[in-house]
Design an enzyme around this catalytic site. Sequence first.
Site, mmCIF file in Angstrom:
data_model
loop_
_atom_site.group_PDB
_atom_site.id
_atom_site.type_symbol
_atom_site.label_atom_id
_atom_site.label_comp_id
_atom_site.label_asym_id
_atom_site.label_seq_id
_atom_site.Cartn_x
_atom_site.Cartn_y
_atom_site.Cartn_z
ATOM 1 N N CYS A 147 0.865 -1.187 0.000
ATOM 2 C CA CYS A 147 0.000 0.000 0.000
ATOM 3 C C CYS A 147 0.902 1.237 0.000
ATOM 4 O O CYS A 147 2.099 1.143 -0.301
ATOM 5 C CB CYS A 147 -0.977 -0.008 1.158
ATOM 6 S SG CYS A 147 -0.218 0.007 2.804
ATOM 7 N N ASN A 171 2.301 1.509 4.244
ATOM 8 C CA ASN A 171 2.654 0.263 4.946
ATOM 9 C C ASN A 171 2.434 0.383 6.461
ATOM 10 O O ASN A 171 3.193 -0.144 7.259
ATOM 11 C CB ASN A 171 4.100 -0.185 4.641
ATOM 12 C CG ASN A 171 4.447 -1.586 5.142
ATOM 13 O OD1 ASN A 171 5.572 -1.844 5.533
ATOM 14 N ND2 ASN A 171 3.502 -2.495 5.148
ATOM 15 N N CYS A 188 -1.344 0.892 7.401
ATOM 16 C CA CYS A 188 -2.774 0.599 7.580
ATOM 17 C C CYS A 188 -3.197 -0.687 6.861
ATOM 18 O O CYS A 188 -3.495 -1.692 7.493
ATOM 19 C CB CYS A 188 -3.635 1.762 7.084
ATOM 20 S SG CYS A 188 -3.391 3.289 8.003
ATOM 21 N N ARG A 189 -3.238 -0.656 5.526
ATOM 22 C CA ARG A 189 -3.817 -1.775 4.770
ATOM 23 C C ARG A 189 -2.887 -2.968 4.615
ATOM 24 O O ARG A 189 -3.267 -4.107 4.922
ATOM 25 C CB ARG A 189 -4.256 -1.287 3.372
ATOM 26 C CG ARG A 189 -5.417 -0.326 3.403
ATOM 27 C CD ARG A 189 -5.595 0.382 2.085
ATOM 28 N NE ARG A 189 -4.505 1.318 1.821
ATOM 29 C CZ ARG A 189 -4.366 2.027 0.718
ATOM 30 N NH1 ARG A 189 -5.243 1.890 -0.264
ATOM 31 N NH2 ARG A 189 -3.360 2.871 0.581
ATOM 32 N N SER A 190 -1.667 -2.730 4.107
ATOM 33 C CA SER A 190 -0.822 -3.894 3.796
ATOM 34 C C SER A 190 -0.340 -4.664 5.036
ATOM 35 O O SER A 190 -0.185 -5.891 4.951
ATOM 36 C CB SER A 190 0.349 -3.505 2.880
ATOM 37 O OG SER A 190 1.173 -2.519 3.460
ATOM 38 N N ASP A 231 -8.326 3.411 1.209
ATOM 39 C CA ASP A 231 -7.377 3.903 2.204
ATOM 40 C C ASP A 231 -8.146 4.403 3.424
ATOM 41 O O ASP A 231 -8.901 5.371 3.329
ATOM 42 C CB ASP A 231 -6.580 5.046 1.563
ATOM 43 C CG ASP A 231 -5.511 5.588 2.494
ATOM 44 O OD1 ASP A 231 -5.499 5.205 3.683
ATOM 45 O OD2 ASP A 231 -4.695 6.395 2.019
HETATM 46 P P1 4NP Z 1 -1.801 2.822 4.054
HETATM 47 O O1 4NP Z 1 -2.498 4.136 4.626
HETATM 48 O O2 4NP Z 1 -1.276 3.146 2.676
HETATM 49 O O3 4NP Z 1 -2.928 1.826 4.011
HETATM 50 O O4 4NP Z 1 -0.711 2.424 5.030
HETATM 51 C C1 4NP Z 1 -1.849 5.378 4.676
HETATM 52 C C2 4NP Z 1 -0.953 5.626 5.702
HETATM 53 C C3 4NP Z 1 -0.336 6.881 5.782
HETATM 54 C C4 4NP Z 1 -0.627 7.839 4.851
HETATM 55 C C5 4NP Z 1 -1.522 7.578 3.817
HETATM 56 C C6 4NP Z 1 -2.120 6.341 3.738
HETATM 57 N N1 4NP Z 1 -0.023 9.112 4.950
HETATM 58 O O5 4NP Z 1 -0.405 10.028 4.194
HETATM 59 O O6 4NP Z 1 0.885 9.303 5.783
#
Ligand code: 4NP
Length: 147
Positions: A3, A6, A8-10, A118
């Site tokens: 993602c 790295n 939240c989702r992955s 997201d």
């Molecule tokens: P992820 O979510 O891609 O599922 O880990 C996010 C985590 C952090 C951010 C965006 C999405 N950020 O903008 O810091």
Amino acid sequence: MVCLGNICRSPLAEGIAQHLADQRGLDWHFDSAGTSGWHDGKPPDSRSIEVATAHGIDIAQQQSRKLIENDFEFFDFIIPMDAENLRDVRQLAPDGSKAQIRMMMDFLHPRRDGRVPDPYYGGKEGFREVYNLLLQSCEAMLNELTS
Ligand code: 4NP
């Protein structure tokens, strides 16, 4: 499992896929990474840890890292969560790399172009939704790859 951050989702996808594969007695190894590197070395978001823990899956020891070229040699599959991740993954993929790039939701709904949304800027409900999507798509992935 790839993602953006790295965190939240992955990490959830890694934890769920590893848990399901272990339950099936498969000696398979899953990992996760982000396309951004923004959260390098950090543990998963507390909301991802919480929803995983509620389902008996411990992801608290994971550490965020950036996707690297070597991942395309080491892993059989690189699995982005959304179209932006897919674009970034394709940009990083070395010429002739053996890894198959396959969207997470494609295992559940082939040809529907689905994404794992997201949840970072939303509330806990978004993390529950992501958990449920990932559980279904990881089950579908294991069914397909073991059939
Ligand atoms: P992820 O979510 O891609 O599922 O880990 C996010 C985590 C952090 C951010 C965006 C999405 N950020 O903008 O810091």
